[in-house]
Structures are given as C-alpha cells and as structure tokens.
Design a protein around this motif. Structure first.
Motif, PDB file in Angstrom:
ATOM      1  N   ALA A   1     -11.251  -1.899  15.339  1.00 57.66           N
ATOM      2  CA  ALA A   1     -10.443  -2.646  14.370  1.00 57.66           C
ATOM      3  C   ALA A   1      -9.820  -1.729  13.323  1.00 57.66           C
ATOM      4  N   LEU A   2     -10.304  -0.469  13.254  1.00 59.37           N
ATOM      5  CA  LEU A   2      -9.798   0.479  12.260  1.00 59.37           C
ATOM      6  C   LEU A   2      -8.884   1.529  12.878  1.00 59.37           C
ATOM      7  N   ASP A   3      -8.545   1.361  14.157  1.00 56.65           N
ATOM      8  CA  ASP A   3      -7.737   2.380  14.834  1.00 56.65           C
ATOM      9  C   ASP A   3      -6.424   2.651  14.119  1.00 56.65           C
ATOM     10  N   GLU A   4      -5.756   1.599  13.677  1.00 49.63           N
ATOM     11  CA  GLU A   4      -4.407   1.745  13.132  1.00 49.63           C
ATOM     12  C   GLU A   4      -4.382   2.157  11.665  1.00 49.63           C
ATOM     13  N   TYR A   5      -5.561   2.400  11.077  1.00 49.12           N
ATOM     14  CA  TYR A   5      -5.607   2.695   9.647  1.00 49.12           C
ATOM     15  C   TYR A   5      -5.865   4.165   9.326  1.00 49.12           C
ATOM     16  N   HIS A   6      -5.995   5.016  10.345  1.00 49.28           N
ATOM     17  CA  HIS A   6      -6.309   6.422  10.077  1.00 49.28           C
ATOM     18  C   HIS A   6      -5.082   7.218   9.676  1.00 49.28           C
ATOM     19  N   GLY A   7      -3.988   7.045  10.401  1.00 42.54           N
ATOM     20  CA  GLY A   7      -2.799   7.825  10.110  1.00 42.54           C
ATOM     21  C   GLY A   7      -1.814   7.047   9.270  1.00 42.54           C
ATOM     22  N   GLY A   8      -0.669   7.676   9.001  1.00 42.98           N
ATOM     23  CA  GLY A   8       0.406   6.997   8.303  1.00 42.98           C
ATOM     24  C   GLY A   8       0.039   6.579   6.895  1.00 42.98           C
ATOM     25  N   THR A   9       0.301   5.332   6.581  1.00 39.17           N
ATOM     26  CA  THR A   9       0.216   4.871   5.197  1.00 39.17           C
ATOM     27  C   THR A   9      -1.218   4.764   4.682  1.00 39.17           C
TER      28      THR A   9
ATOM     29  N   PHE B   1       0.832  -1.193   0.000  1.00 32.87           N
ATOM     30  CA  PHE B   1       0.000   0.000   0.000  1.00 32.87           C
ATOM     31  C   PHE B   1       0.874   1.254   0.000  1.00 32.87           C
ATOM     32  N   PHE B   2       1.934   1.223   0.827  1.00 37.27           N
ATOM     33  CA  PHE B   2       2.853   2.367   0.871  1.00 37.27           C
ATOM     34  C   PHE B   2       3.513   2.563  -0.496  1.00 37.27           C
ATOM     35  N   GLN B   3       3.949   1.481  -1.098  1.00 36.93           N
ATOM     36  CA  GLN B   3       4.603   1.557  -2.406  1.00 36.93           C
ATOM     37  C   GLN B   3       3.684   2.255  -3.401  1.00 36.93           C
ATOM     38  N   PHE B   4       2.398   1.934  -3.338  1.00 34.98           N
ATOM     39  CA  PHE B   4       1.461   2.550  -4.281  1.00 34.98           C
ATOM     40  C   PHE B   4       1.257   4.026  -3.966  1.00 34.98           C
ATOM     41  N   ARG B   5       0.915   4.331  -2.711  1.00 34.13           N
ATOM     42  CA  ARG B   5       0.587   5.724  -2.371  1.00 34.13           C
ATOM     43  C   ARG B   5       1.792   6.643  -2.487  1.00 34.13           C
ATOM     44  N   ASN B   6       2.958   6.154  -2.134  1.00 33.84           N
ATOM     45  CA  ASN B   6       4.136   7.007  -2.115  1.00 33.84           C
ATOM     46  C   ASN B   6       4.790   7.142  -3.491  1.00 33.84           C
ATOM     47  N   GLN B   7       4.723   6.087  -4.305  1.00 32.22           N
ATOM     48  CA  GLN B   7       5.506   6.100  -5.527  1.00 32.22           C
ATOM     49  C   GLN B   7       4.710   5.862  -6.804  1.00 32.22           C
ATOM     50  N   THR B   8       3.451   5.417  -6.685  1.00 28.23           N
ATOM     51  CA  THR B   8       2.676   5.077  -7.885  1.00 28.23           C
ATOM     52  C   THR B   8       1.466   5.965  -8.082  1.00 28.23           C
ATOM     53  N   PHE B   9       0.917   6.506  -6.985  1.00 27.71           N
ATOM     54  CA  PHE B   9      -0.348   7.236  -7.050  1.00 27.71           C
ATOM     55  C   PHE B   9      -0.299   8.397  -8.044  1.00 27.71           C
ATOM     56  N   GLU B  10       0.809   9.136  -8.075  1.00 29.91           N
ATOM     57  CA  GLU B  10       0.913  10.309  -8.945  1.00 29.91           C
ATOM     58  C   GLU B  10       0.801   9.939 -10.421  1.00 29.91           C
ATOM     59  N   ARG B  11       1.064   8.678 -10.737  1.00 26.60           N
ATOM     60  CA  ARG B  11       1.007   8.281 -12.150  1.00 26.60           C
ATOM     61  C   ARG B  11      -0.409   8.293 -12.706  1.00 26.60           C
TER      62      ARG B  11
END
Length: 570
Positions: free
Chosen positions: A147-155, A62-72
């Motif tokens: 169950a969604l606590d860890e998905y708000h911030g960061g990646t 997911f990080f690979q996509f958002r950080n390096q692929t999303f802009e494409r």
C-alpha cells in the motif's frame, strides 16, 4: 513546453488522474523553481482546480508544501505559517480518510517542527516531534507494504522521511522507535518505486542506510548477534551494488560487533581493512567510528604503540568533525574511550603522570555523562508520560469526534431513508387515490348506464294503457338500479380513498346529521342529478329535495345553496 489539456485531464478516472499528476510533478519538479517556466505554474493551478478526488487533491497539497513552502521553516518570519500549512495538509488527509497520506504528513510535520527556527521552546518541540513520529509510524506500520509502493519516490518521498526521522530518534537514543522506523523503510523500499538511482539519494542509498542503521540500533540495544546479521546484509548489499564506502563501513561495523563480543582476534582484520580503505576514501566520520574500536582491540592484544597511533588519529579526526559541525559542540562522550585508551598506553609506557591525567579525564567525563544521561533519561521518561497522556487525550477527542460523526451520519442517513419512505408512501397513496378516482368515475358511470333503460321505459301520463303495460318492467328496473349494501360498501371504500377522513370530519362538525343525510352529501360529489340520486337510493325525487332542506337547516346554510360547494371546505 506544451500546456496540459484541462478537458483531457478532467476526463481521466480518479486513478489515472492520480498517476498522471504524480508523474507530472516528479518530472517537472525543478521547473517550479524557474520563474520563466510559467506553463508549469498554470498547469499546477489547473490540476488543483480539476482534481476533485481526495487522493489527487492531497498529492497536490503535499507537493505545494514540499516544493514551495518547506523552505519557509528555516526563516523565523515564516516558520510558524509553514508549520500551520503542513498541519492543514494533515487535516485534509484525516478528513478524507487517507491513512498513508496522514502517516507521511505526521512524519513531515515532525521534520518541519524539528527545523522550526521560531521561539518554540525545546521541550514543546520534543513533545510535538515525539507525537508526530509515533502517530505517523503507527499509521504506516498498520498498512500492508504494497500500500506504500507509490509513496517512496516523487512528491511524498517516504524513504527520506523515514530515514531522517529514524536518525533523529537514534541520536536522542530512542533506539526502539528508530529500529521500527528503519525497519519500515527496509520492508517497503523497492527500486521500482524509490527515486531513480541516478539521483544521489536513490534506492541504493536509502536501502544501504536502512540495513546499516538497523544493525546500529541492535548494537546500541546490546543485541549483538542481530546487529552482526544486519551489518553483514549491509556489507553484501554495498558489495553487490559497487559502493566502496558503504561496503567498507559495514565491514568495519562487523569488526566493531566482534570487539564488543570480546573477540579481538576475529575483529582485527575487519577493523584494519576498514581503517585503511576509509582513510583512502577520505571519509573522516566513518574513519573516526572505526579508529576507536581498532585502538581498543590493539590494547586488548597488547599492542600499545599501534593503539597510540590510532588514538592520536582519532583525536585529530574528532577535532575536524567538530569544526565541520558534524558533532554538537558540547558532545564530549566520544572522547571518553579515547582518553581511557591514552591512559592505558601511557601506563604501559610507564608514564604514570600522563596515565593518571588521561584516566582522571576519562573518569570525569564518564561521571558527567552519567549525570547528564540520568537527567536526560528522567526528562525523557517524564516527557513520554506527558506525551502519552496528551496523545491519549487527543485519541479520546478523536474518538468522540468520530462517534459524533457516525451519529450525525446515522441521523442524516435515517432522515434520508425516512424522507424516501415518506415520498414512496405519498407516491403510492397518490397512485391509489388516482385509481380510486377512476373507479369512482366508473362506479358512477355504471349507475348511469343502469338508469338509461329505466328512463326510456318510464310511461307518459297521456297513455294509461302504456302505464299499465310498463309498470312491471319499471318496477324490475327500479329494483336493479337501487344500490345494494355491497354497492354501498364499494362506494364507501372508493370515496374514503379519494377523500380520506371526509365522512369522519363531517360527523364531527355536524353531529346531528343522520347516516342517510351524510350519504346524500357524499353523492353530491358525484355530480348526479336529483332524479339519479332518487333512483340510486330507491326514494322519490321529493324525498331528495326534503333531505337537502333538512341538511341545510342543520348546517345553517342559506336556502338553495349547493351542498357540494357548501361541504367542500370539509
């Protein structure tokens, strides 16, 4: 910056590795945009190689996509490949049964599809966005908020995806879905898990927007009492967190609801304060949103001059927003209440020509909007039906896939269980055979032990008196050595365990053999001498020799052949 230790990283538990990876990616997010920061690139490659648990592996994808692929997605040459890359992340989450990751992936897939700049036609785009939104939202709603606590911030940045797609749904007038999206963001958001408030899109930003947008959904659905409750919550939140623009916008929205409830006197102080404060803060969009209902309130209270000033200001604000591309170029629906208000003002002033002009302009725009809206509603209804049928088909395919997967897993488990049971059976049979072999050796040894006294007492031919004296003892020993029926039963049981079905195969191959002859064949496997066999069977050694002769004859064996070797192939 020191490079991560691969050995220490690999030694972490799955949960620890996930937390360490998430913290690392969040902390060093911007470093990945700097080509000089080669350490983070090496660390990312190492983590992707060592992260064997699905949860951490999906986080890295997911990080690979958002950080390096999303802009494409914003470039026609690379947009299609970028969307396919997001689909790969979604497929990985589905294959590894990660419902939260799958839900967020559906939302992000809808977002990138919305921003897809290739030749995708708008109808296909809308259908794909609608499918992704519904699937992602349904999945995330089925999970407990914790169950969604860890998905708000960061990646994963769940706050952003919920708000972004909620606004999209609101703009296409899917208020029910938008309400669910904003409500999920409000229920699951928490300052401990959302991005740091030092960030311009921290928890305060998202939470106020969720509260205010829930109120806006209720307002558009004409559930005004509930809209007022949520606008009040948004106002209190903005006031508590000292965000002036958010506070005053929600304050003005309360006035808008009061206007729609036909309570102009109650609405006036809210709208006037909001107009003054927002103008001072230079927020043209929010000022426009409050100017029109304030002008309508002035007209209702028979204050046409004040209404005229607000309407003229609203026209100016509309033009500035249109130039700044805050509104679609063809969107003229917001001008309808402006023109209607100007028509009312000119009518009260007695200028009937201008009143008629603005009234007709307002009516014409209203008719055009009604036609466009009817067409749009029909199109949306048709697309919903098609999307529903398409999603139902996908659900059936997914259900079939899961059924096949369950059957396959069941077959694999069944084969594994059968293999284990077979191995256990063979092991136990082997153990039994070894025990039988040992017992058969013991049985033979027992027989030989019994024969020792008999061999010692057998008289020689030179001493007839000795023969006469030992005959009773010899006769007694011979009787004790001869195997009884019980002994033979025991021998037969042990022999069958060591050589299963051997006797049956001998009988099938040589049906003319008698039981006594088959018994002698079995005894040959014990490596007994002719004399020992004769003693066991209670016959003479000559009888054993003759019996062997008959067996060779019936089996067509050469003279003098070893019976044990000859019948070993059986």
């Amino acid at each position: 910056m020191a490079q991560m230790n691969p050995i220490a990283y690999k030694a972490l538990s799955d949960q620890e590795r996930y937390r360490v990876t998430d913290t690392y990616l969040t902390t060093h997010w911007l470093d990945f945009y700097d080509p000089k920061q080669t350490v983070v690139t090496a660390d990312l490659a190492m983590m992707r190689a060592e992260a064997t648990d699905p949860k951490t592996a999906c986080l890295l994808r997911f990080f690979q996509f958002r950080n390096q692929t999303f802009e494409r997605t914003k470039h026609a040459q690379t947009a299609k490949a970028a969307v396919e890359a997001m689909r790969d992340v979604l497929t990985f989450a589905q294959a590894n049964n990660l419902p939260a990751e799958e839900g967020i992936s559906w939302l992000l897939l809808s977002l990138v599809t919305q921003e897809h700049v290739s030749s995708m036609d708008e109808r296909t785009r809308r259908l794909q966005i609608y499918e992704g939104v519904v699937r992602g939202l349904t999945l995330l709603e089925s999970l407990p908020p914790t169950a969604l606590d860890e998905y708000h911030g960061g990646t994963y940045f769940l706050d952003h995806h919920l708000m972004h797609m909620g606004i999209y749904l609101f703009r296409i007038e899917e208020y029910g879905l938008a309400l669910r999206m904003f409500s999920l963001g409000h229920r699951t958001g928490h300052p401990s898990f959302s991005p740091d408030n030092s960030h311009f899109k921290g928890y305060d930003h998202f939470e106020w927007n969720f509260l205010n947008d829930i109120g806006a959904c209720y307002q558009r659905m004409n559930r005004l009492t509930e809209a007022a409750v949520w606008y009040r919550k948004a106002y209190e939140f903005g006031k508590y967190h000292h965000t002036p623009i958010q506070e005053v916008v929600s304050y003005g929205n309360i006035g808008v609801v009061l206007t729609k409830q036909k309570r102009p006197l109650a609405a006036l102080p809210y709208l006037e304060r909001a107009a003054v404060e927002i103008h001072r803060l230079h927020d043209n969009e929010s000022e426009f949103n409050v100017a029109v209902p304030l002008a309508e309130t002035y007209l209702t209270l028979n204050q046409p001059e004040k209404a005229y000033l607000m309407l003229r200001r609203a026209v100016v604000l509309h033009d500035s927003l249109k130039k700044a591309q805050y509104m679609p170029p063809t969107d003229s629906t917001l001008l309808i209440p402006l023109f209607a208000g100007l028509g009312s003002v000119y009518q009260q002033r007695g200028n009937l020509s201008k009143a008629l002009f603005y009234s007709q302009l307002s009516n014409r725009l209203s008719e055009q909007h009604a036609q466009v809206n009817d067409t749009r509603l029909y199109r949306i209804k048709q697309e919903k039906l098609e999307a529903g049928a398409y999603m139902a088909k996908l659900d059936r395919l997914e259900s079939d896939r899961k059924t096949i997967l369950r059957w396959r897993n069941g077959v694999v488990v069944g084969l594994v269980v059968a293999l284990l049971l077979t191995l256990m059976y063979l092991y136990r049979q082997r153990q039994r055979r070894r025990q039988a072999e040992q017992q058969l050796v013991s049985f033979t040894q027992e027989v030989r032990e019994k024969m020792k006294p008999l061999n010692q007492l057998q008289p020689t031919t030179e001493d007839p008196h000795a023969v006469h004296d030992t005959l009773p003892q010899v006769a007694e020993l011979i009787r004790s050595v001869i195997l009884t029926d019980a002994d033979w039963d025991r021998f037969r049981t042990l022999f069958d365990q060591v050589h299963p079905t051997y006797i049956l195969r001998v009988r099938q191959l040589y049906p003319t053999l008698t039981p006594a002859e088959i018994r002698l064949i079995c005894l040959t496997h014990l490596a007994l001498s002719t004399k020992e066999m004769a003693n066991m069977l209670g016959v003479s050694a000559d009888t054993i020799v003759k019996t062997r002769y008959r067996i060779r004859k019936k089996a067509n064996l050469p003279e003098g052949s070893d019976l044990a070797k000859a019948f070993g192939f059986v």
